[in-house]
Design an enzyme around this catalytic site. Structure first.
Site, PDB file in Angstrom:
ATOM      1  N   ASP A  67       0.835  -1.208   0.000  1.00  0.00           N
ATOM      2  CA  ASP A  67       0.000   0.000   0.000  1.00  0.00           C
ATOM      3  C   ASP A  67       0.868   1.255   0.000  1.00  0.00           C
ATOM      4  O   ASP A  67       2.097   1.157   0.027  1.00  0.00           O
ATOM      5  CB  ASP A  67      -1.004   0.008   1.178  1.00  0.00           C
ATOM      6  N   ASN A 136      -7.781  -3.606  14.841  1.00  0.00           N
ATOM      7  CA  ASN A 136      -9.184  -3.649  14.400  1.00  0.00           C
ATOM      8  C   ASN A 136      -9.395  -4.698  13.310  1.00  0.00           C
ATOM      9  O   ASN A 136     -10.465  -4.769  12.727  1.00  0.00           O
ATOM     10  CB  ASN A 136      -9.635  -2.262  13.908  1.00  0.00           C
ATOM     11  N   HIS A 138      -7.641  -4.978  10.428  1.00  0.00           N
ATOM     12  CA  HIS A 138      -7.320  -4.631   9.036  1.00  0.00           C
ATOM     13  C   HIS A 138      -6.124  -5.424   8.521  1.00  0.00           C
ATOM     14  O   HIS A 138      -5.232  -5.791   9.286  1.00  0.00           O
ATOM     15  CB  HIS A 138      -7.135  -3.112   8.850  1.00  0.00           C
ATOM     16  N   GLU A 143      -9.652  -1.468   5.915  1.00  0.00           N
ATOM     17  CA  GLU A 143     -10.199  -1.282   7.261  1.00  0.00           C
ATOM     18  C   GLU A 143     -11.537  -2.030   7.369  1.00  0.00           C
ATOM     19  O   GLU A 143     -12.094  -2.449   6.348  1.00  0.00           O
ATOM     20  CB  GLU A 143     -10.422   0.217   7.522  1.00  0.00           C
TER      21      GLU A 143
HETATM   22  P1  PGA Z   1       1.987  -3.192  13.388  1.00  0.00           P
HETATM   23  O1  PGA Z   1       0.887  -2.873  12.294  1.00  0.00           O
HETATM   24  O2  PGA Z   1       2.829  -4.286  12.807  1.00  0.00           O
HETATM   25  O3  PGA Z   1       2.729  -1.907  13.524  1.00  0.00           O
HETATM   26  O4  PGA Z   1       1.249  -3.632  14.618  1.00  0.00           O
HETATM   27  C1  PGA Z   1       0.165  -3.901  11.723  1.00  0.00           C
HETATM   28  C2  PGA Z   1      -0.854  -3.341  10.790  1.00  0.00           C
HETATM   29  O5  PGA Z   1      -1.468  -2.306  11.147  1.00  0.00           O
HETATM   30  O6  PGA Z   1      -1.054  -3.912   9.723  1.00  0.00           O
END
Ligand code: PGA
Length: 263
Positions: A67, A136, A138, A143
């Site tokens: 992304d 959450n 995602h 999301e």
């Molecule tokens: P993080 O992020 O590895 O910093 O916990 C994971 C994500 O949001 O995909």
């Protein structure tokens, strides 16, 4: 789905690197999908270590970034492009022409996303898609509420993500509100999804993604529809799983079970 439970974060990273190393031994022009965030950093360190030891070579490896924030130049320290260059690409022998990125400033967003999907297709598809998971649920910037069959596209960032990013930008106006992201449908079509998670803060969402219903409210639960999804997680992230003893047994006895079936 395969749930691989390791002792801690370091083991999550070394196991994930070993999965990639093994795949590379079988296919030198491996097509890898890369994720950002805190979690994959240890995996990238392991891959650099394997490269320095001569156990993996990136000369023919093809990379697709997952992304990108809309509005950021590749040189911006908060861009996905910068993160991947900084944490992996610059430190191994991957060829520039084999690195594909979503641009933060495309002339035509729809056309850019369509062309990105075409490039993945032309490369023969993504062999291993590395993923993190948000609290959450995602995956990439899909999301909660994202369509389970979504393709690469423009997405608005949640107010939480915008607020979390604010300290990294000097000017409020600079903070991205939109991103381009691979879709859930695109991720499901990859040949292997390799999701890493570590720590107690991820336990509840891992349980919902692995053992809960498939729902757009938990985008990572869509990986239950993936033909070959591996969740490599540590004990803390696994602590909410009901069937963890079975996952442990299945992983430990994988070779024995395969042999028994062959007989
Ligand atoms: P993080 O992020 O590895 O910093 O916990 C994971 C994500 O949001 O995909």
């Amino acid at each position: 789905m395969e749930v691989i439970i390791k002792k801690d974060y370091d083991e999550v990273c070394s196991e994930s690197a070993a999965i990639i190393e093994e795949a590379w031994r079988r296919k030198k022009n491996l097509v890898l999908g890369f994720a950002t965030g805190k979690t994959p950093l240890g995996l990238y360190e392991n891959l650099i270590g394997l490269y320095r030891q001569g156990r993996i070579d990136f000369a023919e490896v093809v990379a697709f970034n997952l992304d990108e924030y809309v509005g950021l130049e590749e040189s911006h320290p908060q861009s996905f492009a910068y993160y991947m260059d900084h944490h992996l690409f610059r430190q191994v022998n991957i060829r520039k022409e084999n690195i594909f990125r979503l641009s933060g400033r495309p002339a035509d967003i729809e056309e850019h996303c369509r062309a990105y999907e075409q490039k993945i297709h032309d490369a023969g598809g993504i062999d291993i898609q590395i993923l993190g998971i948000g609290k959450n649920g995602h995956i990439a910037f899909n999301e909660p509420g994202s369509s389970l069959s979504s393709r690469t596209r423009l997405k608005g960032l949640t107010p939480e993500t915008v607020a979390a990013n604010r300290p990294f930008f000097q000017d409020e106006k600079e903070v991205p509100r939109f991103c381009l992201t691979l879709g859930i449908g695109t991720i499901i079509e990859t040949k292997m999804a390799l999701l890493l998670a570590s720590g107690k803060a991820k336990a509840e969402i891992i349980a919902r993604a692995v053992e809960g219903p498939v729902t757009a409210s938990v985008p990572a639960s869509a990986l239950q529809l993936h033909a070959r999804a591996k969740f490599v997680i540590d004990e803390a992230a696994a602590s909410g799983l009901t069937n963890k003893d079975y996952y442990r047994w299945a992983y430990k006895n994988k070779d024995r079970v395969t042999e028994a079936v062959k007989k």
